[in-house]
Scaffold this active site. Sequence first.
Site, PDB file in Angstrom:
ATOM      1  N   SER A  35      16.509  27.741  33.378  1.00 38.11           N
ATOM      2  CA  SER A  35      17.480  26.770  33.266  1.00 38.11           C
ATOM      3  C   SER A  35      17.960  26.008  34.462  1.00 38.11           C
ATOM      4  O   SER A  35      18.050  26.630  35.529  1.00 38.11           O
ATOM      5  CB  SER A  35      18.476  27.078  32.406  1.00 38.11           C
ATOM      6  OG  SER A  35      19.346  28.194  32.958  1.00 38.11           O
ATOM      7  N   ILE A  36      18.077  24.682  34.596  1.00 39.62           N
ATOM      8  CA  ILE A  36      18.759  24.071  35.846  1.00 39.62           C
ATOM      9  C   ILE A  36      19.886  24.714  36.197  1.00 39.62           C
ATOM     10  O   ILE A  36      20.241  24.812  37.151  1.00 39.62           O
ATOM     11  CB  ILE A  36      18.796  22.532  35.433  1.00 39.62           C
ATOM     12  CG1 ILE A  36      17.268  21.961  35.323  1.00 39.62           C
ATOM     13  CG2 ILE A  36      19.562  21.866  36.553  1.00 39.62           C
ATOM     14  CD1 ILE A  36      17.332  20.592  34.826  1.00 39.62           C
ATOM     15  N   ASP A  39      30.940  27.196  23.158  1.00 39.06           N
ATOM     16  CA  ASP A  39      30.308  25.961  22.569  1.00 39.06           C
ATOM     17  C   ASP A  39      30.980  24.679  23.191  1.00 39.06           C
ATOM     18  O   ASP A  39      32.375  24.571  22.405  1.00 39.06           O
ATOM     19  CB  ASP A  39      30.224  26.505  21.200  1.00 39.06           C
ATOM     20  CG  ASP A  39      29.678  24.891  20.275  1.00 39.06           C
ATOM     21  OD1 ASP A  39      29.587  23.987  20.909  1.00 39.06           O
ATOM     22  OD2 ASP A  39      29.551  24.966  18.939  1.00 39.06           O
ATOM     23  N   ILE A  90      24.146  20.521  30.315  1.00 39.20           N
ATOM     24  CA  ILE A  90      24.160  20.675  28.794  1.00 39.20           C
ATOM     25  C   ILE A  90      23.522  19.284  28.132  1.00 39.20           C
ATOM     26  O   ILE A  90      23.831  18.157  28.601  1.00 39.20           O
ATOM     27  CB  ILE A  90      25.498  21.077  28.090  1.00 39.20           C
ATOM     28  CG1 ILE A  90      26.165  22.198  28.843  1.00 39.20           C
ATOM     29  CG2 ILE A  90      25.386  21.139  26.788  1.00 39.20           C
ATOM     30  CD1 ILE A  90      27.483  22.438  28.275  1.00 39.20           C
ATOM     31  N   TYR A 150      11.013  10.198  24.821  1.00 45.50           N
ATOM     32  CA  TYR A 150      12.307  10.627  25.339  1.00 45.50           C
ATOM     33  C   TYR A 150      13.378  10.363  24.280  1.00 45.50           C
ATOM     34  O   TYR A 150      14.344  11.232  24.219  1.00 45.50           O
ATOM     35  CB  TYR A 150      12.743  10.204  26.810  1.00 45.50           C
ATOM     36  CG  TYR A 150      13.932  10.867  27.209  1.00 45.50           C
ATOM     37  CD1 TYR A 150      13.726  12.470  27.515  1.00 45.50           C
ATOM     38  CD2 TYR A 150      15.033  10.484  27.830  1.00 45.50           C
ATOM     39  CE1 TYR A 150      14.885  13.051  27.994  1.00 45.50           C
ATOM     40  CE2 TYR A 150      16.089  11.237  28.197  1.00 45.50           C
ATOM     41  CZ  TYR A 150      16.108  12.440  28.457  1.00 45.50           C
ATOM     42  OH  TYR A 150      17.138  13.290  29.049  1.00 45.50           O
ATOM     43  N   LYS A 195      21.718   9.635  27.615  1.00 49.76           N
ATOM     44  CA  LYS A 195      21.875   9.686  29.332  1.00 49.76           C
ATOM     45  C   LYS A 195      22.429   8.581  29.937  1.00 49.76           C
ATOM     46  O   LYS A 195      23.184   8.809  30.974  1.00 49.76           O
ATOM     47  CB  LYS A 195      20.531  10.435  29.764  1.00 49.76           C
ATOM     48  CG  LYS A 195      19.993  11.671  29.381  1.00 49.76           C
ATOM     49  CD  LYS A 195      21.038  12.662  29.887  1.00 49.76           C
ATOM     50  CE  LYS A 195      20.410  14.123  29.611  1.00 49.76           C
ATOM     51  NZ  LYS A 195      21.122  15.149  30.303  1.00 49.76           N
ATOM     52  N   THR A 246      12.206  23.568  31.214  1.00 50.49           N
ATOM     53  CA  THR A 246      13.337  24.271  30.629  1.00 50.49           C
ATOM     54  C   THR A 246      13.398  24.538  29.258  1.00 50.49           C
ATOM     55  O   THR A 246      12.508  23.726  28.433  1.00 50.49           O
ATOM     56  CB  THR A 246      14.756  23.653  30.807  1.00 50.49           C
ATOM     57  OG1 THR A 246      14.805  22.572  30.185  1.00 50.49           O
ATOM     58  CG2 THR A 246      14.888  23.432  32.538  1.00 50.49           C
TER      59      THR A 246
END
Length: 257
Positions: A23-24, A67, A95, A158, A165, A196
Amino acid sequence: MNSAFRPLAGRRGLIVGVANEHSIAWGCARRAHGLGADLVLSCLNAKAAAVTAPLARQVGAPLLTCDVADADALSRMVGEAAQHLGGLDFVVHSIAWAPHDDLFGRVADSSAEGFAKAMQISCHSFAALARLAEPHMAAGGTLVTMSYLGAEEAVPHYGLMGPVKAALESMVRYLALELGPAGIRVHAVSPGPVPTRAASGLPDFDQLMAQARAQAPLRRLVTLDEIGDCVAFLVGPGATGMTGQTLYVDAGVHAVR
Protein backbone atom coordinates in the site's frame (compact mmCIF):
# COMPACT_ATOMS: atom_id res chain seq x y z
CA MET A 1 20.86 5.53 4.54
CA ASN A 2 23.18 7.94 6.32
CA SER A 3 21.95 7.98 9.90
CA ALA A 4 22.82 11.68 10.15
CA PHE A 5 20.35 12.54 7.37
CA ARG A 6 17.12 12.63 9.34
CA PRO A 7 15.19 15.72 8.23
CA LEU A 8 11.98 14.44 9.84
CA ALA A 9 13.54 13.84 13.25
CA GLY A 10 11.13 15.07 15.90
CA ARG A 11 8.20 15.33 13.48
CA ARG A 12 5.04 13.49 14.51
CA GLY A 13 2.80 11.95 11.91
CA LEU A 14 -0.42 9.99 11.53
CA ILE A 15 -0.59 7.84 8.40
CA VAL A 16 -4.09 6.62 7.55
CA GLY A 17 -4.88 3.74 5.22
CA VAL A 18 -2.21 1.09 5.64
CA ALA A 19 -3.53 -2.14 4.10
CA ASN A 20 -0.48 -4.31 3.47
CA GLU A 21 3.16 -4.08 2.41
CA HIS A 22 2.09 -2.99 -1.11
CA SER A 23 0.00 0.00 0.00
CA ILE A 24 1.05 3.57 -0.68
CA ALA A 25 0.45 4.40 2.98
CA TRP A 26 3.05 1.81 3.95
CA GLY A 27 5.55 3.26 1.49
CA CYS A 28 5.01 6.66 3.11
CA ALA A 29 5.38 5.22 6.60
CA ARG A 30 8.56 3.35 5.77
CA ARG A 31 10.25 6.39 4.25
CA ALA A 32 9.08 8.81 6.94
CA HIS A 33 10.35 6.48 9.65
CA GLY A 34 13.69 6.13 7.88
CA LEU A 35 14.00 9.92 7.87
CA GLY A 36 13.36 10.17 11.59
CA ALA A 37 9.61 10.72 12.01
CA ASP A 38 7.63 9.36 14.95
CA LEU A 39 4.47 7.72 13.65
CA VAL A 40 1.06 6.32 14.40
CA LEU A 41 -0.48 4.13 11.68
CA SER A 42 -4.09 3.18 11.04
CA CYS A 43 -5.85 0.45 9.13
CA LEU A 44 -9.51 -0.34 8.45
CA ASN A 45 -10.39 -3.04 10.98
CA ALA A 46 -9.18 -6.00 13.02
CA LYS A 47 -8.88 -8.19 9.92
CA ALA A 48 -6.55 -5.66 8.32
CA ALA A 49 -4.65 -5.28 11.58
CA ALA A 50 -3.63 -8.94 11.44
CA VAL A 51 -1.72 -8.11 8.24
CA THR A 52 -0.49 -4.63 9.12
CA ALA A 53 0.59 -5.14 12.75
CA PRO A 54 3.99 -6.56 11.73
CA LEU A 55 4.52 -3.53 9.48
CA ALA A 56 3.71 -1.15 12.32
CA ARG A 57 6.25 -2.93 14.51
CA GLN A 58 8.90 -2.41 11.83
CA VAL A 59 8.56 1.36 12.23
CA GLY A 60 7.92 1.31 15.98
CA ALA A 61 4.42 2.73 15.56
CA PRO A 62 1.16 2.03 17.36
CA LEU A 63 -1.50 0.65 15.03
CA LEU A 64 -5.05 1.95 15.34
CA THR A 65 -8.14 0.67 13.53
CA CYS A 66 -10.60 3.10 12.00
CA ASP A 67 -13.40 3.04 9.46
CA VAL A 68 -13.28 6.65 8.25
CA ALA A 69 -16.99 6.48 7.40
CA ASP A 70 -17.65 6.34 11.15
CA ALA A 71 -17.32 9.91 12.43
CA ASP A 72 -16.89 8.84 16.05
CA ALA A 73 -14.19 6.32 15.15
CA LEU A 74 -12.37 8.94 13.10
CA SER A 75 -12.44 11.39 15.98
CA ARG A 76 -11.15 8.77 18.42
CA MET A 77 -8.33 7.78 16.08
CA VAL A 78 -7.05 11.33 15.66
CA GLY A 79 -7.35 12.00 19.38
CA GLU A 80 -5.48 8.83 20.31
CA ALA A 81 -2.75 9.50 17.75
CA ALA A 82 -2.27 13.07 18.95
CA GLN A 83 -2.21 11.97 22.57
CA HIS A 84 0.38 9.29 21.90
CA LEU A 85 2.63 11.61 19.89
CA GLY A 86 2.05 14.75 21.95
CA GLY A 87 0.60 16.57 18.95
CA LEU A 88 0.66 16.24 15.18
CA ASP A 89 2.99 17.72 12.59
CA PHE A 90 1.57 15.86 9.59
CA VAL A 91 -1.25 13.58 8.50
CA VAL A 92 -1.17 11.39 5.40
CA HIS A 93 -4.56 10.29 4.01
CA SER A 94 -4.29 7.32 1.65
CA ILE A 95 -7.81 5.96 1.31
CA ALA A 96 -10.00 5.33 -1.72
CA TRP A 97 -13.09 3.18 -2.11
CA ALA A 98 -16.20 2.87 -4.25
CA PRO A 99 -18.90 0.17 -4.40
CA HIS A 100 -18.05 -2.60 -6.85
CA ASP A 101 -21.00 -2.09 -9.19
CA ASP A 102 -20.44 1.65 -9.41
CA LEU A 103 -16.68 1.28 -9.86
CA PHE A 104 -17.02 -1.20 -12.70
CA GLY A 105 -19.91 0.52 -14.44
CA ARG A 106 -20.21 3.72 -16.45
CA VAL A 107 -20.19 7.02 -14.60
CA ALA A 108 -23.50 7.75 -16.31
CA ASP A 109 -24.97 4.66 -14.66
CA SER A 110 -23.56 5.22 -11.18
CA SER A 111 -26.02 5.16 -8.32
CA ALA A 112 -26.55 8.19 -6.15
CA GLU A 113 -25.92 6.04 -3.09
CA GLY A 114 -22.68 4.60 -4.49
CA PHE A 115 -21.42 7.99 -5.58
CA ALA A 116 -22.18 9.49 -2.18
CA LYS A 117 -20.41 6.64 -0.38
CA ALA A 118 -17.35 6.91 -2.61
CA MET A 119 -17.24 10.66 -1.97
CA GLN A 120 -17.62 10.20 1.78
CA ILE A 121 -14.83 7.66 2.15
CA SER A 122 -12.42 8.82 -0.55
CA CYS A 123 -12.87 12.59 -0.36
CA HIS A 124 -14.83 14.01 2.55
CA SER A 125 -12.86 11.93 5.05
CA PHE A 126 -9.87 14.14 4.19
CA ALA A 127 -11.80 17.26 5.17
CA ALA A 128 -12.87 15.53 8.38
CA LEU A 129 -9.26 14.61 9.13
CA ALA A 130 -8.21 18.21 8.53
CA ARG A 131 -10.82 19.51 10.96
CA LEU A 132 -9.85 16.98 13.63
CA ALA A 133 -6.10 17.42 13.19
CA GLU A 134 -6.12 21.24 13.19
CA PRO A 135 -6.33 21.65 17.00
CA HIS A 136 -3.32 19.36 17.38
CA MET A 137 -1.16 21.39 14.98
CA ALA A 138 -0.58 24.43 17.15
CA ALA A 139 2.73 25.19 15.44
CA GLY A 140 1.41 24.41 11.95
CA GLY A 141 1.71 21.22 9.99
CA THR A 142 1.03 19.43 6.73
CA LEU A 143 -1.87 17.39 5.37
CA VAL A 144 -1.30 15.13 2.36
CA THR A 145 -3.75 13.02 0.37
CA MET A 146 -3.42 10.74 -2.66
CA SER A 147 -4.92 11.48 -6.08
CA TYR A 148 -4.48 10.16 -9.62
CA LEU A 149 -4.27 11.53 -13.17
CA GLY A 150 -7.90 10.49 -13.68
CA ALA A 151 -8.86 13.55 -11.63
CA GLU A 152 -7.58 15.84 -14.38
CA GLU A 153 -8.53 13.91 -17.50
CA ALA A 154 -10.81 11.03 -18.40
CA VAL A 155 -8.80 7.81 -18.09
CA PRO A 156 -10.45 4.70 -19.57
CA HIS A 157 -11.69 2.28 -16.90
CA TYR A 158 -11.03 4.68 -14.01
CA GLY A 159 -14.72 5.49 -13.96
CA LEU A 160 -16.39 6.86 -10.87
CA MET A 161 -13.11 7.48 -9.07
CA GLY A 162 -12.22 10.20 -11.59
CA PRO A 163 -14.89 12.66 -10.43
CA VAL A 164 -14.20 11.69 -6.82
CA LYS A 165 -10.48 12.41 -7.14
CA ALA A 166 -11.24 15.67 -8.97
CA ALA A 167 -13.30 16.74 -5.97
CA LEU A 168 -10.45 15.69 -3.68
CA GLU A 169 -7.94 17.85 -5.55
CA SER A 170 -10.31 20.81 -5.36
CA MET A 171 -10.71 20.16 -1.65
CA VAL A 172 -6.93 20.37 -1.26
CA ARG A 173 -6.97 23.90 -2.66
CA TYR A 174 -9.82 25.05 -0.43
CA LEU A 175 -8.29 23.49 2.68
CA ALA A 176 -5.00 25.18 1.82
CA LEU A 177 -6.81 28.52 1.64
CA GLU A 178 -8.69 27.98 4.89
CA LEU A 179 -5.88 26.47 6.98
CA GLY A 180 -2.99 28.54 5.65
CA PRO A 181 -3.39 31.28 8.28
CA ALA A 182 -2.82 28.57 10.94
CA GLY A 183 0.42 27.53 9.23
CA ILE A 184 -1.10 24.28 7.96
CA ARG A 185 -0.11 23.31 4.43
CA VAL A 186 -2.19 20.96 2.28
CA HIS A 187 -1.17 18.91 -0.74
CA ALA A 188 -2.21 16.06 -3.00
CA VAL A 189 0.32 13.61 -4.38
CA SER A 190 -0.69 12.00 -7.67
CA PRO A 191 1.22 8.76 -8.20
CA GLY A 192 1.27 6.75 -11.38
CA PRO A 193 -0.40 3.35 -11.21
CA VAL A 194 1.15 1.02 -8.64
CA PRO A 195 -0.18 -2.46 -7.86
CA THR A 196 -1.88 -1.76 -4.54
CA ARG A 197 -4.82 -3.83 -3.33
CA ALA A 198 -7.24 -0.95 -3.95
CA ALA A 199 -5.94 -0.22 -7.44
CA SER A 200 -5.97 -3.86 -8.46
CA GLY A 201 -9.74 -3.77 -8.12
CA LEU A 202 -10.02 -1.36 -11.05
CA PRO A 203 -11.13 -2.86 -14.38
CA ASP A 204 -8.21 -3.72 -16.71
CA PHE A 205 -5.66 -2.42 -14.21
CA ASP A 206 -2.85 -4.46 -15.78
CA GLN A 207 -3.54 -2.71 -19.09
CA LEU A 208 -3.49 0.66 -17.33
CA MET A 209 -0.05 -0.11 -15.87
CA ALA A 210 1.27 -1.30 -19.22
CA GLN A 211 0.08 1.89 -20.94
CA ALA A 212 1.62 4.06 -18.25
CA ARG A 213 4.93 2.26 -18.55
CA ALA A 214 4.95 2.70 -22.33
CA GLN A 215 3.95 6.39 -22.24
CA ALA A 216 6.15 7.52 -19.36
CA PRO A 217 9.25 9.51 -20.38
CA LEU A 218 11.17 7.38 -17.87
CA ARG A 219 9.70 4.22 -19.47
CA ARG A 220 8.84 2.64 -16.14
CA LEU A 221 6.41 2.72 -13.25
CA VAL A 222 7.22 4.45 -9.98
CA THR A 223 7.94 2.71 -6.68
CA LEU A 224 6.40 3.04 -3.25
CA ASP A 225 9.69 4.48 -2.01
CA GLU A 226 9.55 7.23 -4.64
CA ILE A 227 6.02 8.15 -3.60
CA GLY A 228 7.06 8.03 0.05
CA ASP A 229 10.05 10.28 -0.64
CA CYS A 230 7.77 12.91 -2.23
CA VAL A 231 5.48 12.84 0.79
CA ALA A 232 8.49 13.05 3.12
CA PHE A 233 9.64 16.15 1.24
CA LEU A 234 6.22 17.79 1.54
CA VAL A 235 5.97 17.21 5.30
CA GLY A 236 9.60 18.16 5.90
CA PRO A 237 11.53 21.42 6.21
CA GLY A 238 12.20 21.79 2.48
CA ALA A 239 8.59 22.47 1.49
CA THR A 240 7.53 25.11 3.99
CA GLY A 241 6.79 27.64 1.23
CA MET A 242 4.44 25.32 -0.66
CA THR A 243 0.74 24.61 -0.24
CA GLY A 244 -2.38 23.82 -2.27
CA GLN A 245 -0.58 21.80 -4.92
CA THR A 246 -0.95 18.45 -6.66
CA LEU A 247 2.47 16.92 -7.19
CA TYR A 248 2.85 14.13 -9.75
CA VAL A 249 5.03 11.12 -9.04
CA ASP A 250 4.29 9.19 -12.23
CA ALA A 251 7.56 8.92 -14.19
CA GLY A 252 6.37 11.87 -16.29
CA VAL A 253 3.13 10.46 -17.73
CA HIS A 254 1.14 13.59 -16.85
CA ALA A 255 3.49 15.76 -18.95
CA VAL A 256 3.09 13.92 -22.23
CA ARG A 257 -0.56 12.95 -22.48
